[in-house]
Design a protein around this motif. Structure first.
Motif, PDB file in Angstrom:
ATOM      1  N   UNK A 268       0.806  -1.224   0.000  1.00 48.95           N
ATOM      2  CA  UNK A 268       0.000   0.000   0.000  1.00 48.95           C
ATOM      3  C   UNK A 268       0.841   1.277   0.000  1.00 48.95           C
ATOM      4  N   UNK A 269       0.246   2.332  -0.546  1.00 45.14           N
ATOM      5  CA  UNK A 269       0.801   3.678  -0.532  1.00 45.14           C
ATOM      6  C   UNK A 269      -0.320   4.620  -0.122  1.00 45.14           C
ATOM      7  N   UNK A 270      -0.045   5.885  -0.044  1.00 45.96           N
ATOM      8  CA  UNK A 270      -1.076   6.897   0.174  1.00 45.96           C
ATOM      9  C   UNK A 270      -1.231   7.714  -1.106  1.00 45.96           C
ATOM     10  N   UNK A 271      -2.375   7.542  -1.771  1.00 46.35           N
ATOM     11  CA  UNK A 271      -2.640   8.224  -3.040  1.00 46.35           C
ATOM     12  C   UNK A 271      -2.888   9.704  -2.798  1.00 46.35           C
ATOM     13  N   UNK A 272      -2.404  10.534  -3.739  1.00 45.43           N
ATOM     14  CA  UNK A 272      -2.651  11.974  -3.651  1.00 45.43           C
ATOM     15  C   UNK A 272      -3.536  12.463  -4.796  1.00 45.43           C
ATOM     16  N   UNK A 273      -3.088  12.332  -6.044  1.00 45.15           N
ATOM     17  CA  UNK A 273      -3.886  12.837  -7.165  1.00 45.15           C
ATOM     18  C   UNK A 273      -3.423  12.193  -8.466  1.00 45.15           C
ATOM     19  N   UNK A 274      -4.258  12.330  -9.517  1.00 39.67           N
ATOM     20  CA  UNK A 274      -3.902  11.852 -10.850  1.00 39.67           C
ATOM     21  C   UNK A 274      -4.587  12.732 -11.881  1.00 39.67           C
TER      22      UNK A 274
ATOM     23  N   UNK B  86       2.301   8.901  -1.859  1.00 45.05           N
ATOM     24  CA  UNK B  86       3.308   8.886  -0.805  1.00 45.05           C
ATOM     25  C   UNK B  86       3.664   7.452  -0.446  1.00 45.05           C
ATOM     26  N   UNK B  87       4.965   7.174  -0.340  1.00 44.83           N
ATOM     27  CA  UNK B  87       5.423   5.896   0.182  1.00 44.83           C
ATOM     28  C   UNK B  87       5.945   6.124   1.598  1.00 44.83           C
ATOM     29  N   UNK B  88       5.809   5.109   2.433  1.00 42.54           N
ATOM     30  CA  UNK B  88       6.356   5.192   3.785  1.00 42.54           C
ATOM     31  C   UNK B  88       7.768   4.626   3.769  1.00 42.54           C
TER      32      UNK B  88
END
Length: 232
Positions: free
Chosen positions: A129-135, A149-151
């Motif tokens: 999983x990652x944290x999506x921002x925009x596309x 965002x990657x952790x």
């Protein structure tokens, strides 16, 4: 990329089907300023645009072609820290001061070009999983851009690194499905780092519906785009 752009450079910066990056990348630098004043202040001319940025023989930026296919000539020399090949084009987020006397580059943030790979050709499928921002689709319809965002954190194993890529499938109605491949690669999850990526679109892809699928910590994010109209 326009034909003119292709003629203006002989080499293109290296890209890969799956882009791996070591996790000491810089955290995204914000161009906002809480004390922003209108007029001729420090941030009055600051702009940020996705672009194909040309690195000259002296390793400085001399021009860029943004996603509106507009050429930006850089007046003041600026040498990025992460580019490695001269006389080459790099996909990047370019921060620059757009002054009447000419553009001044301020910062260059790497944008990973992720060429789609057929899912059937990938032996091990990993969707950490990652944290999506925009596309969004670029104005010239050359790319499907997205950010997430990657952790990350400093790993005990110096060989540990994230791997990212794009897997491609098609549905019965011809829709192209792009799924983010992400392998945490043993990197600890202490803090978040923003990643920018671009999927290059072929003529065939532009004529079909597009779907971007990203596994996030909150579940799947699915973004659909209608068929595009521009012939390239």
């Amino acid at each position: 990329m326009t034909n003119n752009t292709k003629r203006q450079t002989r080499k293109v910066g290296k890209t890969a089907l799956v882009a791996s990056f070591i996790l000491f990348v810089s955290v995204f630098w914000s161009c906002t300023n809480d004390n922003y004043d209108s007029g001729d202040g420090t941030y009055s001319y600051l702009r940020a645009e996705f672009a194909m940025t040309h690195i000259a023989n002296d390793s400085t930026i001399d021009y860029a072609i943004n996603d509106d296919d507009r050429r930006i000539d850089i007046k003041k020399s600026f040498k990025p820290r992460w580019t490695t090949t001269t006389d080459s084009l790099y996909r990047a987020l370019l921060y620059y001061n757009d002054k009447p006397e000419g553009a001044e580059a301020v910062k260059l943030t790497q944008v990973y070009i992720l060429t789609p790979v057929d899912t059937s050709k990938v032996e091990k499928l990993v969707f950490a999983p990652v944290n999506f921002e925009s596309s969004w689709i670029s104005p010239n319809e050359n790319y499907l851009n997205f950010s997430f965002f990657v952790k990350t954190g400093k790993p005990d194993d110096e060989d540990a690194h994230h791997s990212i890529g794009i897997l491609s499938d098609t549905t019965d109605d011809g829709t192209y499905i792009f799924t983010l491949y992400h392998d945490q690669g043993g990197v600890p999850e202490y803090y978040s780092t923003r990643v920018y990526a671009s999927i290059p679109l072929t003529d065939e892809m532009r004529q079909k519906k597009l779907r971007l699928v990203i596994n996030t910590y909150s579940g799947l994010v699915i973004k659909d785009y209608p068929a595009l109209t521009t012939a390239h």
